[in-house]
Scaffold this active site. Structure first.
Site, mmCIF file in Angstrom:
data_model
loop_
_atom_site.group_PDB
_atom_site.id
_atom_site.type_symbol
_atom_site.label_atom_id
_atom_site.label_comp_id
_atom_site.label_asym_id
_atom_site.label_seq_id
_atom_site.Cartn_x
_atom_site.Cartn_y
_atom_site.Cartn_z
ATOM 1 N N ARG A 164 43.580 46.495 31.710
ATOM 2 C CA ARG A 164 42.875 46.548 30.426
ATOM 3 C C ARG A 164 43.838 46.942 29.321
ATOM 4 N NH1 ARG A 164 37.416 47.296 32.143
ATOM 5 N NH2 ARG A 164 36.700 48.436 30.327
ATOM 6 N N LYS A 213 48.478 49.182 27.503
ATOM 7 C CA LYS A 213 48.008 48.413 28.654
ATOM 8 C C LYS A 213 47.984 49.323 29.872
ATOM 9 C CE LYS A 213 48.963 44.138 29.186
ATOM 10 N NZ LYS A 213 48.758 42.798 29.674
ATOM 11 N N ASP A 267 54.861 34.520 33.748
ATOM 12 C CA ASP A 267 53.448 34.307 33.433
ATOM 13 C C ASP A 267 53.279 33.824 31.992
ATOM 14 O OD1 ASP A 267 50.377 36.254 33.926
ATOM 15 O OD2 ASP A 267 50.805 34.122 34.057
ATOM 16 N N GLY A 326 43.426 41.735 30.718
ATOM 17 C CA GLY A 326 44.383 40.704 31.107
ATOM 18 C C GLY A 326 44.578 40.693 32.604
ATOM 19 N N GLY A 327 45.518 39.889 33.032
ATOM 20 C CA GLY A 327 45.787 39.760 34.450
ATOM 21 C C GLY A 327 46.210 41.062 35.083
ATOM 22 N N GLY A 340 41.171 43.782 25.309
ATOM 23 C CA GLY A 340 40.971 42.689 26.243
ATOM 24 C C GLY A 340 41.307 43.123 27.645
#
Ligand SMILES: *[C@@H]1O[C@H](CO)[C@@H](O)[C@H](O)[C@H]1NC(C)=O
Ligand SMILES: *[C@@H]1O[C@H](CO)[C@@H](O)[C@H](O)[C@H]1NC(C)=O
Ligand SMILES: *[C@@H]1O[C@H](CO)[C@@H](O)[C@H](O)[C@H]1NC(C)=O
Ligand SMILES: *[C@@H]1O[C@H](CO)[C@@H](O)[C@H](O)[C@H]1NC(C)=O
Ligand SMILES: *[C@@H]1O[C@H](CO)[C@@H](O)[C@H](O)[C@H]1NC(C)=O
Ligand SMILES: *[C@@H]1O[C@H](CO)[C@@H](O)[C@H](O)[C@H]1NC(C)=O
Ligand SMILES: *[C@@H]1O[C@H](CO)[C@@H](O)[C@H](O)[C@H]1NC(C)=O
Ligand SMILES: *[C@@H]1O[C@H](CO)[C@@H](O)[C@H](O)[C@H]1NC(C)=O
Ligand SMILES: *[C@@H]1O[C@H](CO)[C@@H](O)[C@H](O)[C@H]1NC(C)=O
Ligand SMILES: *[C@@H]1O[C@H](CO)[C@@H](O)[C@H](O)[C@H]1NC(C)=O
Length: 667
Positions: free
Chosen positions: A361, A377, A473, A357-358, A355
């Site tokens: 990747r 990540k 977050d 994300g903020g 995925g």
């Protein structure tokens, strides 16, 4: 012509008879080196106990030790190299049990003078310009404890045969064959701080070189680790010197030789283990404690330290290009090699992408060594500001253990990228189950368990771990589900990288619209209470199966809090629950979650409960107070407006919603 030849012959016979008649030793044995006459240089020394210490724990140093007199290796009649055999017992005692220095090598060389050589990965044998040059006339057996891609090292724990170069002609993971029938060697760790023995044997007739390794005290394994055919006649000149070389880098180790024997044209004498000195032991000196004591006493030391720090800083900056710096070495166990992560993710193939994300990747991977499934990540970090503190925090976070937190296993840095390695969560993120119609609906029991789990994970971050960690977050896409559908909070502390040290005037607040507490936009300061706000929104999201902010046509948005408040005012708060749940839910729990969600998302920070209270309410250990009817009344919103709340409107956001409308809802 004839005369010339004759002269040559005479000279030759003179040499031969000289070699035979001189007391030039072609065999020697040292069971410990007390009183031994060796040629030492650099940081090599012989300790009072007879230990040959090639390096001590000084950084970036080199040490050599050679037998003082030259040895003649060649049969001058036809120029072949004699058979020889040598054995030695060595030990590498590194300061850090995981991350060592560069290793050591047994060397046969034309010269004892290695003053032009570089330390570190060159092991004190070569330098950038002469590495690989056949005029070096250096043969070495390296015991290499660092993986150097430039020399195509196979790993950070291998034995290699080197000819004129640190790019080994042959190498193998350190180990030994337990018996002749073993298919694979038993691995040995060179930096295990244990004594090990090496045998290097060359058969001049067969031109075969055997290198054998074994733990002490074990008889020489019958099958060598490396057995290679090699003609040394062009490498060896006459005479040659035999000895050892070693180097330390930013990490250090005692590279020691305990005993050594050598014999030309025969088997080297066995070493007598009972006569060998002991390896040094590493005292677990707490450096910081030492400093604490020393600093106040000696201010002079402070000056020295400051100079050292300046030097350190300058070097640190110069080393920018490298993504490994001295200060990171203490994080050895938490650092992954890029190579491993590259392999694990099959080269960060799109196929492995889990995925985006903020922060970057996320790829799925399987660590090559342990076969552990991980999520990697990739976070870009252009700015180095605060990076060091951030890495320190990453490592701290990595040491946090809670069953409702996604375990951070470690990190790696490369070319402005930070790679964070997490435990892999097989069921992915919660938001998929809430919004992706193709996924099965999560039943209420699972949802309630996830909410309680995430609450306890967050409580742990806020109160129970050594230092307060603010998540910043919290949202459904940051809650991951393990194979038993337990909710685990991910990405904690990551937001800090992005606002660290930034100008408060222009701070880009990190977080996601709809989850941002109003005061966060005003002050830019994330606190445990802003986390509670986001957690409140998260609870509503899980109960209702709706995003905090949904667009409903042009310029229109549906704000989840508004909807919940509306239903609550009507006295039918549970009606707003996720329709997919149908009647399969526990009314009391649903009501609790929705009301608690509202309380946590209260616009006034002081009205929100702490995470400890939240957990108590969720577990039924405390009763949730009735919400005050003034909740989100006009007066509250006006109060906020007067308090510079308008700043909100200029808040940069790609979202269709501004946080102001979250708060202004519910009137
Ligand atoms: C290492 O040895 C050198 C010279 O033998 C000495 O000056 C130095 O203090 C030693 N360093 C450590 C850390 O023991
Ligand atoms: C050490 O060996 C060298 C070379 O063989 C010799 O010149 C020197 O005298 C020896 N030193 C001692 C103390 O034996
Ligand atoms: C050197 O080689 C010659 C010719 O093969 C042989 O006769 C002689 O014995 C060898 N010398 C030694 C010292 O091995
Ligand atoms: C490299 O090592 C060789 C041999 O020791 C030496 O002559 C040369 O000056 C060194 N080169 C550099 C750049 O240090
Ligand atoms: C190898 O070293 C020799 C002597 O130092 C030098 O003349 C030669 O250019 C070097 N060769 C290479 C390929 O660097
Ligand atoms: C292996 O050793 C030979 C010398 O015998 C050398 O010329 C060659 O470059 C080496 N190969 C590698 C891959 O290092
Ligand atoms: C020995 O080490 C090598 C290289 O690290 C590894 O591939 C291998 O699986 C290890 N063998 C055992 C039995 O652990
Ligand atoms: C090297 O090992 C091979 C295989 O075990 C053996 O046959 C040979 O005799 C050994 N040679 C020497 C010089 O030890
Ligand atoms: C040189 O002499 C040695 C010792 O006798 C012998 O084993 C070897 O085969 C000879 N090599 C050549 C190339 O003649
Ligand atoms: C080893 O040294 C000890 C102590 O000097 C001695 O008693 C023993 O006989 C030696 N062992 C061998 C195998 O030489």
């Amino acid at each position: 012509m004839f005369l010339n030849t004759l002269l040559c012959f005479i000279l030759f016979f003179l040499r031969q008879s000289l070699a035979a008649s001189t007391t030039e030793p072609n065999e020697f044995t040292f069971n410990g080196f007390t009183g031994a006459n060796l040629t030492l240089d650099g940081f090599a020394s012989i300790t009072s106990t007879g230990l040959l210490m090639l390096t001590n724990t000084s950084k970036e140093k080199v040490g050599h030790a050679f037998h003082p007199s030259p040895l003649y290796f060649k049969n001058l009649t036809n120029g072949t190299v004699f058979s020889f055999s040598t054995t030695f017992v060595f030990g590498i005692v590194s300061e850090d049990p995981v991350f060592s220095s560069f290793g050591l090598a047994f060397v046969i060389s034309r010269t004892k003078d290695f003053s032009g050589a570089t330390g570190s990965q060159y092991l004190g044998l070569f330098n950038l310009s002469n590495n690989g040059n056949s005029t070096n006339h250096v043969f070495a057996v390296e015991l290499d404890t660092i993986l150097n891609p430039e020399f195509q090292d196979i790993n950070d724990n291998h034995v290699g045969i080197d000819i004129n170069s640190l790019r080994s002609n042959w190498s193998y993971t350190a180990g030994y064959y337990a018996d002749e029938t073993s298919m694979y060697p038993t691995n040995l760790s060179l930096i295990s701080r244990k004594a090990m023995q090496v045998w290097v044997e060359y058969d001049g007739e067969e031109m075969m070189l055997n290198v054998t390794l074994a733990p002490v005290p074990m008889a020489k394994p019958r099958k060598p680790l490396l057995s290679e055919t090699i003609d040394l006649s062009s490498v060896f000149l006459d005479p040659m010197f035999v000895g050892f070389s070693s180097s330390t880098g930013p990490a250090t180790a005692f590279h020691c030789v305990l005993g050594w024997s050598f014999k030309m044209n025969g088997a080297a004498e066995d070493l007598n283990y009972s006569l060998l000195p002991l390896l040094p032991s590493i005292k677990s000196t707490a450096k910081s404690k030492v400093l604490e004591i020393v600093l106040p006493i000696a201010s002079a030391a402070l000056v020295v330290i400051m100079i050292a720090m300046v030097v350190y800083f300058v070097r640190w900056r110069n080393k920018y290009a490298e993504d490994l710096e001295d200060w990171e070495l203490e994080y050895g166990p938490h650092r992954f090699s890029y190579k491993d992560l590259f392999k694990a993710t099959k080269g960060f193939k799109d196929k492995e992408l889990l995925g985006i994300g903020g922060f970057g990747r996320v790829y799925k991977g399987v660590l090559p060594s342990s076969k552990l499934e991980v999520a990697v990540k990739k976070v870009s970090h252009e700015s180095r500001q605060g990076l060091r503190e951030f890495i320190a925090e990453v490592v701290t976070i990595g040491s946090l253990r809670h069953r409702n937190l996604v375990q951070l296993l470690g990190y790696c840095r490369r070319k402005g990228e930070l790679l964070l390695v997490y435990d892999f969560m097989s069921n992915g993120s919660l938001d998929k189950f809430l919004y992706d119609q193709s996924k099965p609906t999560l039943d209420w029991a699972t949802r309630f368990r996830i909410i309680k789990g995430v609450a306890s994970g967050l409580l742990y971050l806020h109160e129970d771990c050594e230092q307060i960690v603010i998540h910043r977050d919290i949202k459904a896409s940051n809650v991951l589900l393990d194979n038993e559908f337990n909710g685990r909070l991910g990405d904690f502390g990551l937001a800090k990288l992005y606002d660290h040290g930034a100008d408060p005037q222009t701070t880009n607040i990190v977080g996601t619209m709809g989850y941002l507490a109003p005061e966060l936009a005003r002050t830019g300061k994330a606190t445990t209470i802003t986390d509670v706000f986001a957690f409140g929104t998260f609870m509503l999201e899980v109960a209702c199966g709706r995003r905090p902010v949904e667009s409903a046509g042009e310029d229109e948005s549906l704000v989840l809090v508004d909807l919940v408040v509306k239903n609550w005012r009507r006295g039918t708060v549970v009606a707003i629950r996720d329709p997919r749940l149908g009647e399969e839910y526990v009314a009391e729990e649903m009501e609790l979650v929705l009301k608690l969600g509202l309380l946590c998302s209260h616009p006034l920070p002081m009205a929100r409960p702490s995470m400890r209270q939240v957990v108590q309410y969720l577990q039924g250990d405390a009763t949730l107070p009735e919400l005050s009817p003034t909740y989100l009344s006009i007066s509250v919103v006006e109060l906020l407006h007067n308090d510079g709340f308008d700043d909100f409107m200029s808040y940069p956001s790609s979202s269709t919603m501004t946080a102001a409308s979250v708060v202004s809802g519910g009137r």
